[in-house]
Design a protein around this motif. Structure first.
Motif, PDB file in Angstrom:
ATOM      1  N   ASN A   1       1.074  -1.364  -0.055  1.00 60.76           N
ATOM      2  CA  ASN A   1       0.082   0.205  -0.042  1.00 60.76           C
ATOM      3  C   ASN A   1       0.756   1.370  -0.171  1.00 60.76           C
ATOM      4  OD1 ASN A   1      -2.568  -1.355   0.046  1.00 60.76           O
ATOM      5  ND2 ASN A   1      -2.471  -1.663   2.253  1.00 60.76           N
ATOM      6  N   LYS A   2       2.146   1.222   0.493  1.00 61.21           N
ATOM      7  CA  LYS A   2       2.806   2.329   0.689  1.00 61.21           C
ATOM      8  C   LYS A   2       4.011   2.213  -0.354  1.00 61.21           C
ATOM      9  CE  LYS A   2       2.020   3.661   5.559  1.00 61.21           C
ATOM     10  NZ  LYS A   2       2.502   3.972   6.793  1.00 61.21           N
ATOM     11  N   SER A   3       4.730   3.112  -0.923  1.00 59.64           N
ATOM     12  CA  SER A   3       5.968   2.902  -1.788  1.00 59.64           C
ATOM     13  C   SER A   3       7.020   2.568  -0.866  1.00 59.64           C
ATOM     14  CB  SER A   3       6.004   4.125  -2.592  1.00 59.64           C
ATOM     15  OG  SER A   3       6.635   4.979  -1.752  1.00 59.64           O
TER      16      SER A   3
ATOM     17  N   GLU B   1       8.220   5.584   0.554  1.00 59.22           N
ATOM     18  CA  GLU B   1       7.456   5.998   1.869  1.00 59.22           C
ATOM     19  C   GLU B   1       7.901   5.354   3.178  1.00 59.22           C
ATOM     20  OE1 GLU B   1       3.322   7.684  -0.202  1.00 59.22           O
ATOM     21  OE2 GLU B   1       3.584   5.413  -0.032  1.00 59.22           O
ATOM     22  N   LEU B   2       8.112   4.025   2.707  1.00 56.72           N
ATOM     23  CA  LEU B   2       8.425   3.134   3.983  1.00 56.72           C
ATOM     24  C   LEU B   2       9.977   3.532   4.409  1.00 56.72           C
ATOM     25  CD1 LEU B   2       7.153  -0.228   2.709  1.00 56.72           C
ATOM     26  CD2 LEU B   2       6.506   0.972   4.690  1.00 56.72           C
TER      27      LEU B   2
ATOM     28  N   GLU C   1       9.461   6.560   6.474  1.00 56.74           N
ATOM     29  CA  GLU C   1       8.556   6.313   7.804  1.00 56.74           C
ATOM     30  C   GLU C   1       9.533   5.840   8.916  1.00 56.74           C
ATOM     31  OE1 GLU C   1       4.779   3.766   9.358  1.00 56.74           O
ATOM     32  OE2 GLU C   1       4.726   4.478   7.233  1.00 56.74           O
TER      33      GLU C   1
ATOM     34  N   GLU D   1      13.964   2.360  -4.144  1.00 54.30           N
ATOM     35  CA  GLU D   1      12.504   2.248  -4.904  1.00 54.30           C
ATOM     36  C   GLU D   1      12.565   1.641  -6.389  1.00 54.30           C
ATOM     37  OE1 GLU D   1       8.316   4.100  -5.786  1.00 54.30           O
ATOM     38  OE2 GLU D   1       9.153   4.691  -3.703  1.00 54.30           O
TER      39      GLU D   1
ATOM     40  N   GLU E   1       4.033  -7.387   3.834  1.00 55.01           N
ATOM     41  CA  GLU E   1       3.793  -6.100   3.892  1.00 55.01           C
ATOM     42  C   GLU E   1       3.060  -5.937   5.329  1.00 55.01           C
ATOM     43  OE1 GLU E   1       0.227  -3.089   1.710  1.00 55.01           O
ATOM     44  OE2 GLU E   1       0.905  -4.952   0.945  1.00 55.01           O
TER      45      GLU E   1
END
Length: 193
Positions: A2-4, A7-8, A11, A107, A171
């Motif tokens: 759900n997150k790229s 983004e992970l 975070e 990514e 995930e």
């Protein structure tokens, strides 16, 4: 996911900074050793007879005794088992990539990197042998600084494949472990490294 990946990365790194892990300078060797430790913890769970997809949650009761549950009712209950250790490998990779500003690069490479022969986990190989391949890719991170994001992408790809081989929802494991990490005290209550 759900997150790229980027983004992970952001975070995981923001949480690590908030918890004091980047208040002091770390060497790349220390960072690498910490990632290796997560791979070794997955092996220890395997050696202790836990199935690859087995998950449980631990918390301390009022007497300070660790209690084990099959379901996580609260975010501060620690996720345990091989899925959690595989998540930790990724989270540590995400954190270091955040520190070095490699989120977008990681990514991009995660979507396109092709490991060299012998550097990719295999479905028919024993679990421990596949963990050793992940260790080898981590060692390769020391050979050339410019290739580190590429090798970290190979590590993440291998963890994803290993999880898929064993029916592990990586995930979910990453989300649970990252949520748990936000509940932990600064430097996990005083760890030096």
């Amino acid at each position: 996911m759900n997150k790229s990946i980027n983004e992970l990365v952001q975070e995981a790194h923001e949480n690590a900074k908030a918890k004091g892990w980047w208040d002091e300078e770390r060497t790349f060797g220390e960072i690498g050793a910490l990632i290796h430790s997560e791979v070794s913890e997955a092996l220890e769970d395997c050696r202790n007879g836990h199935e690859p997809a087995e998950v449980w949650y631990e918390t301390k009761n009022y007497d300070g005794v660790i209690v084990r549950f099959e379901e996580q009712r609260y975010p501060d209950w620690k996720p345990c088992g091989i899925p959690s250790e595989l998540a930790d490998i990724c989270i540590r990779v995400f954190d270091v990539c955040g520190w070095y500003g490699w989120g977008e690069t990681l990514e991009r490479w995660c979507g396109s990197a092709k490991p060299e022969a012998g550097c990719e986990v295999q479905e028919k190989s024993p679990f421990a042998e596949n963990l050793n391949i992940i260790h080898g890719n981590l060692v390769d991170c020391f050979r050339s600084e410019s290739w580190r994001p590429f090798k970290f992408a190979i590590v993440v790809q291998n963890v994803e494949k290993l999880a898929r081989f064993y029916g592990i929802d990586l995930e979910q494991a990453i989300a649970e472990k990252m949520a748990y990490n936000t509940t932990r005290p600064i430097r996990h209550g005083g760890k030096k490294l």
